[in-house]
Design a protein around this motif. Structure first.
Motif, mmCIF file in Angstrom:
data_model
loop_
_atom_site.group_PDB
_atom_site.id
_atom_site.type_symbol
_atom_site.label_atom_id
_atom_site.label_comp_id
_atom_site.label_asym_id
_atom_site.label_seq_id
_atom_site.Cartn_x
_atom_site.Cartn_y
_atom_site.Cartn_z
ATOM 1 N N LEU A 1 1.866 -49.491 126.672
ATOM 2 C CA LEU A 1 0.780 -48.542 126.860
ATOM 3 C C LEU A 1 0.076 -48.289 125.527
ATOM 4 N N ALA A 2 -1.219 -48.026 125.586
ATOM 5 C CA ALA A 2 -1.997 -47.774 124.370
ATOM 6 C C ALA A 2 -2.832 -46.519 124.554
ATOM 7 N N TYR A 3 -2.855 -45.673 123.544
ATOM 8 C CA TYR A 3 -3.650 -44.454 123.601
ATOM 9 C C TYR A 3 -5.137 -44.800 123.577
ATOM 10 N N GLY A 4 -5.914 -43.991 124.291
ATOM 11 C CA GLY A 4 -7.346 -44.237 124.368
ATOM 12 C C GLY A 4 -7.742 -45.203 125.463
ATOM 13 N N THR A 5 -6.780 -45.644 126.283
ATOM 14 C CA THR A 5 -7.069 -46.562 127.380
ATOM 15 C C THR A 5 -6.919 -45.848 128.719
ATOM 16 N N GLU A 6 -7.554 -46.424 129.740
ATOM 17 C CA GLU A 6 -7.490 -45.834 131.071
ATOM 18 C C GLU A 6 -6.122 -46.072 131.700
ATOM 19 N N PHE A 7 -5.642 -45.075 132.427
ATOM 20 C CA PHE A 7 -4.365 -45.161 133.122
ATOM 21 C C PHE A 7 -4.549 -44.546 134.502
ATOM 22 N N GLY A 8 -4.103 -45.254 135.523
ATOM 23 C CA GLY A 8 -4.214 -44.699 136.860
ATOM 24 C C GLY A 8 -3.239 -45.349 137.814
ATOM 25 N N LEU A 9 -2.687 -44.544 138.734
ATOM 26 C CA LEU A 9 -1.746 -45.074 139.721
ATOM 27 C C LEU A 9 -1.978 -44.410 141.065
ATOM 28 N N ARG A 10 -1.589 -45.133 142.102
ATOM 29 C CA ARG A 10 -1.621 -44.610 143.460
ATOM 30 C C ARG A 10 -0.262 -44.898 144.094
ATOM 31 N N ALA A 11 0.391 -43.868 144.617
ATOM 32 C CA ALA A 11 1.713 -44.031 145.234
ATOM 33 C C ALA A 11 1.556 -44.385 146.708
ATOM 34 N N ALA A 12 2.543 -45.133 147.220
ATOM 35 C CA ALA A 12 2.497 -45.525 148.633
ATOM 36 C C ALA A 12 3.883 -45.450 149.251
ATOM 37 N N GLY A 13 3.928 -45.085 150.521
ATOM 38 C CA GLY A 13 5.180 -45.067 151.267
ATOM 39 C C GLY A 13 6.058 -43.887 150.942
ATOM 40 N N GLU A 14 7.369 -44.156 150.844
ATOM 41 C CA GLU A 14 8.353 -43.130 150.530
ATOM 42 C C GLU A 14 9.019 -43.443 149.205
ATOM 43 N N ARG A 15 9.525 -42.408 148.572
ATOM 44 C CA ARG A 15 10.236 -42.596 147.312
ATOM 45 C C ARG A 15 11.692 -42.955 147.599
ATOM 46 N N ARG A 16 12.137 -44.053 147.031
ATOM 47 C CA ARG A 16 13.497 -44.523 147.243
ATOM 48 C C ARG A 16 14.345 -44.348 145.987
ATOM 49 N N CYS A 17 15.648 -44.184 146.185
ATOM 50 C CA CYS A 17 16.601 -43.993 145.083
ATOM 51 C C CYS A 17 16.450 -45.089 144.037
ATOM 52 N N ALA A 18 16.477 -44.685 142.767
ATOM 53 C CA ALA A 18 16.326 -45.624 141.658
ATOM 54 C C ALA A 18 17.599 -46.410 141.363
ATOM 55 N N GLY A 19 18.712 -46.097 142.043
ATOM 56 C CA GLY A 19 19.958 -46.801 141.772
ATOM 57 C C GLY A 19 20.638 -46.282 140.516
ATOM 58 N N ALA A 20 21.676 -46.997 140.071
ATOM 59 C CA ALA A 20 22.435 -46.537 138.905
ATOM 60 C C ALA A 20 22.992 -47.712 138.124
ATOM 61 N N ARG A 21 23.012 -47.532 136.801
ATOM 62 C CA ARG A 21 23.621 -48.517 135.898
ATOM 63 C C ARG A 21 23.047 -49.914 136.091
ATOM 64 N N GLY A 22 21.739 -49.984 136.367
ATOM 65 C CA GLY A 22 21.077 -51.273 136.524
ATOM 66 C C GLY A 22 21.212 -51.901 137.889
ATOM 67 N N HIS A 23 21.816 -51.196 138.846
ATOM 68 C CA HIS A 23 22.016 -51.735 140.188
ATOM 69 C C HIS A 23 21.172 -50.957 141.194
ATOM 70 N N ALA A 24 20.640 -51.665 142.186
ATOM 71 C CA ALA A 24 19.843 -51.021 143.227
ATOM 72 C C ALA A 24 20.733 -50.156 144.106
ATOM 73 N N LEU B 1 22.009 -48.063 149.713
ATOM 74 C CA LEU B 1 21.495 -47.428 150.927
ATOM 75 C C LEU B 1 19.969 -47.410 150.979
ATOM 76 N N GLY B 2 19.325 -47.668 149.846
ATOM 77 C CA GLY B 2 17.881 -47.528 149.793
ATOM 78 C C GLY B 2 17.454 -46.132 150.199
ATOM 79 N N ALA B 3 18.211 -45.144 149.763
ATOM 80 C CA ALA B 3 18.037 -43.770 150.228
ATOM 81 C C ALA B 3 16.700 -43.179 149.799
ATOM 82 N N VAL B 4 16.125 -42.355 150.657
ATOM 83 C CA VAL B 4 14.922 -41.602 150.326
ATOM 84 C C VAL B 4 15.328 -40.402 149.470
ATOM 85 N N VAL B 5 14.581 -40.134 148.397
ATOM 86 C CA VAL B 5 14.897 -39.015 147.500
ATOM 87 C C VAL B 5 13.686 -38.097 147.396
#
Length: 293
Positions: A32-55, A58-62
């Motif tokens: 990322l660089a300061y002074g540049t445009e940044f934008g995001l759009r979320a879609a669907g449901e938020r799923r668990c980020a997993g732990a210790r590098g593993h998915a 359950l793919g649980a919704v959080v």
């Protein structure tokens, strides 16, 4: 499977911020660089980020507002391997004890694995820090406890307090002097409980205000409290500190996005003029924040 955001990263080699991404066992980073445009759009449901590098198996919704971004099972697995939680006292790595400054009167003591360098300090949003000593994990822990007991130095500072003072920092010399004063008091404790296994390191104030882009940042007016399906967060990236991105949205002023809220979402690019159409709260208005040391 889509790429999942893993939050803001501070690679030691480059120094600047980057967004981390994971897809199965593959990882990548977007600088990322300061002074540049940044934008995001979320879609669907938020799923668990997993732990210790593993998915998450359950793919649980959080919940959208959770800065942890993990289901209860993955949260327990992550804490089970956490140095901060004292669950691995026999860790053979060398650790460093540090003093970290976040604002006037806000200095904490902490430890980090020596191999991580200053990355941990940047992840916490430390504006200034100095190393204090290095050695085995348990010796580092004893010094941490010594400073808490003898000098009243905390090992945690609420994250909302760190965020609140970033736009009103004193001069660099004043920041360094406050850390130097505490370093001197800590040094005076040697012989009074300081473990022999911990090597004292010389004082050197490292200032991150430039790396964070805080020199001319305006005080943010709002903070995002969670993403939502179809919601956007967009603006001009003006600063970053810890897990936060500071976005100038124009008419709506500066908005802070805690990138820990991005983990687990499917994200698409949005134009900088898309604005902020997700829940946000005025800073100082009681937004819930998980701790970040």
């Amino acid at each position: 499977m889509d790429w999942q955001c893993t939050g803001l990263r501070w690679p030691e080699a480059s120094g600047g911020p980057a967004l981390g991404w994971r897809k199965g066992t593959r990882t990548r980073a977007s600088a990322l660089a300061y002074g540049t445009e940044f934008g995001l759009r979320a879609a669907g449901e938020r799923r668990c980020a997993g732990a210790r590098g593993h998915a998450c198996p359950l793919g649980a919704v959080v919940p959208a507002h959770s800065t942890g971004g993990r289901c209860p099972e993955c949260g327990r697995l992550d804490r089970a391997h956490s140095v901060a939680a004292d669950t691995i006292p026999d860790d053979p790595r060398t650790y460093r004890v540090y003093l970290a400054w976040f604002g006037t009167g806000m200095v904490k003591v902490g430890i980090t694995a020596e191999g991580r360098g200053a990355a941990r300090l940047r992840e916490q949003g430390a504006v200034v820090f100095s190393w204090l000593g290095r050695g085995p994990l348990m010796a580092a822990r004893r010094v941490e406890e010594l400073l808490r007991a003898a000098l009243g130095v905390p090992d945690r500072i609420p994250y909302a307090r760190k965020r609140a003072v970033r736009a009103e920092l004193p001069d660099e010399a004043v920041r360094a002097a406050e850390v130097a004063e505490l370093y001197g008091k800590a040094a005076a404790l040697e012989g009074g409980g300081w473990p022999e296994a911990l090597e004292r390191l010389p004082f050197e104030a490292v200032d991150h205000a430039g790396i964070f882009g805080l020199g001319a940042v305006s005080a943010p007016g709002r903070a995002v409290t969670g993403l939502a399906d179809g919601g956007t967060v967009a603006g001009l990236l003006v600063a970053a500190a810890g897990p936060d991105l500071h976005l100038d949205t124009g008419a709506d002023g500066v908005v802070v996005l805690d990138t820990r809220l991005m983990t687990g979402w499917t994200l698409a690019a949005a134009g900088a003029d898309a604005g902020v159409s997700v829940p946000a709260v005025a800073l100082g208005g009681g937004a819930a924040q998980d701790g970040l040391f």
